[in-house]
Structure formats: C-alpha cells, structure tokens
Design an enzyme around this catalytic site. Sequence first.
Site, PDB file in Angstrom:
ATOM      1  N   TYR A 136       0.797  -1.043   0.023  1.00  0.00           N
ATOM      2  CA  TYR A 136      -0.095  -0.026  -0.011  1.00  0.00           C
ATOM      3  C   TYR A 136       0.814   1.107   0.177  1.00  0.00           C
ATOM      4  CZ  TYR A 136      -3.670   3.301   1.906  1.00  0.00           C
ATOM      5  OH  TYR A 136      -4.670   4.161   2.106  1.00  0.00           O
ATOM      6  N   LYS A 164      -1.551  -1.545  -3.936  1.00  0.00           N
ATOM      7  CA  LYS A 164      -2.420  -0.238  -3.866  1.00  0.00           C
ATOM      8  C   LYS A 164      -2.034   1.028  -3.993  1.00  0.00           C
ATOM      9  CE  LYS A 164      -5.904   1.870  -0.754  1.00  0.00           C
ATOM     10  NZ  LYS A 164      -6.729   2.026   0.517  1.00  0.00           N
TER      11      LYS A 164
END
Length: 294
Positions: A136, A164
């Site tokens: 992320y 992400k």
Amino acid sequence: MTVDFGRVLTAMVSPFDKNMELNLPMARKLARHLVDSGSDGLVVCGTTGESPTLSKEEKLELFRTVVDEVGGRAVVVAGTGSYSTKDSIALTQAAEKLGVDAVMLVCPYYNKPSQDGLYQHFRAVAESTNLPVMIYNIPGRTSINLLPQTCARLAEIGNIVAIKEASGNMDQATELRRLLPDHFHIYSGDDSMTLPLLAVGGKGVVSVAAHLVGGKIQEMINAFTSGNITLAAKLHSSLFPLIKGLFMTTNPVPVKAALGMLGLNVGPPRLPLVEATEQEKEKLRVLLREAQLL
C-alpha cells in the site's frame, strides 16, 4: 504466486458503539451489506478502518469477525502493516491463523525509511507468511513514496502480488505497469483515479465509495473492460461528485457520517479524528440525494 482479488475491494470502516468500543454486530452487518452490494473483497483495518487507533487485540477481533461473516463469499484482506517491521510480522502471522485470504502492508510511516529500507521491510514481512501480500503506497499520509523500481524488486518475491497505488501520479502508475510482470495487479487507492488507472493497465480499486455505490463502481469497471469506454466515462462522471464529497474532510469522517444517514450506524471516528460538522453533513445529504441514495 498468481492471485485474483477481484475488481472492487472496499476499505471497510471500523464500527464503534456509543462508548467508542468495537461494534462487532455492526461489523458483521456492514460486511454482509458490502458484499451483497458489489464488493469482491474487504480490506479490514486499513486507513479507512482507523488502523492506528486500534489495538492488536481489536484488529484480530475484526479480522476474526469478518472472516466468520463473509469468508468464502468475498476475499478478506487484513491490514497488518505499520511502521514497525517486528509488529507487522507478528500481526500478519496472527491474522494468517485466523483464516484471512491476504494481507495489506502500508509503507512504514513517520520514520521515513530509504528505498532499501522499504524493500527490506516488505521482504521481511512477506517471508514471514504464506499469504499473498498487497503493498500500500500512500505518500500523502506516510511521507515516503515507494518508487516503481523498488516495487519491481519486490515483485520478484513470490507472494508479493499486488499494490494499492495512492500516489495520485499517473506517470508513476504507468511506470509501475511498464516494470511489473503481468500477473502483478495494480489497484487504485483513490476512487477518483480508478478509471484513469484502468486505462494504463490497472486491475481495480480499493475503494471508500464502494460503501455507498459498490455496484455502480463494478458497472463502470465492467463497461471499461468490455470496451464500452463511453459508458465507463459517463459512469465515472456521475460518481465523481459523491467521490469528491467523501474526501471533503479527512477520510473516514465523511463516509462514516454518510453510512449513518443510510441506516448503518457505524459510529463516529475515534480521536484524534472528530465527526463531521453539521455543515459537512448537510453537504453529504445533498450529495446522497443527488446520487439517489437518500
């Protein structure tokens, strides 16, 4: 390792009761609602889930509850990353024992590691588990940007399978797709960037707005992947005002308020976040009416 998390994963809020304790019955209800309304998977205890305000025990309770409620129907991704590699490993291993499908590891925040430090951190956590790992990258919150070249190194580790990407930089997203193998999936970390990211080779989105319009987001992605770019752009434009409104103040403050208006009383955020002002709530009501949700 090749893993398909689906197209739309909701970054699920953490429900609290009037005493600001975890509301596990509401967590069950919300998880069911999200899966029934279009989410392929749920990310539990991420940014939107107020992860830094939750104890390890609370995170494990949420993982256990969501797995029990929707495991097998949807992918359950546990947010187990933090600025401590040791703590990230411990939480990842505990989450694995509870039956989650994957883990999401945020870039270590506050202590600002180098690119090699980021690489060593993610490698150490990934090597501690058999689960697939989603990285992320959200430099606006962590103050450190995971560069595409570093991500490409990480993609050589077998169970690191997705990112992400929330840098908001389409040049960076394009470079990621250019450098990464085809089986490595790129998810938008910003709802407003989902369609642009799809256009440069993204897979889908880890979404806040899917709490409210998961089906519409699926419809937009399906239109794009089937070649109906005009319809995808039209759906993107129709969703855009609500998406922007959900970030009128710090996430997850607006989406928690909006869920309450729709009958899902997930409670306010924990301090240091505070609930939406009356003015912000009125703006949300207008947006929800315009989206025909109220």
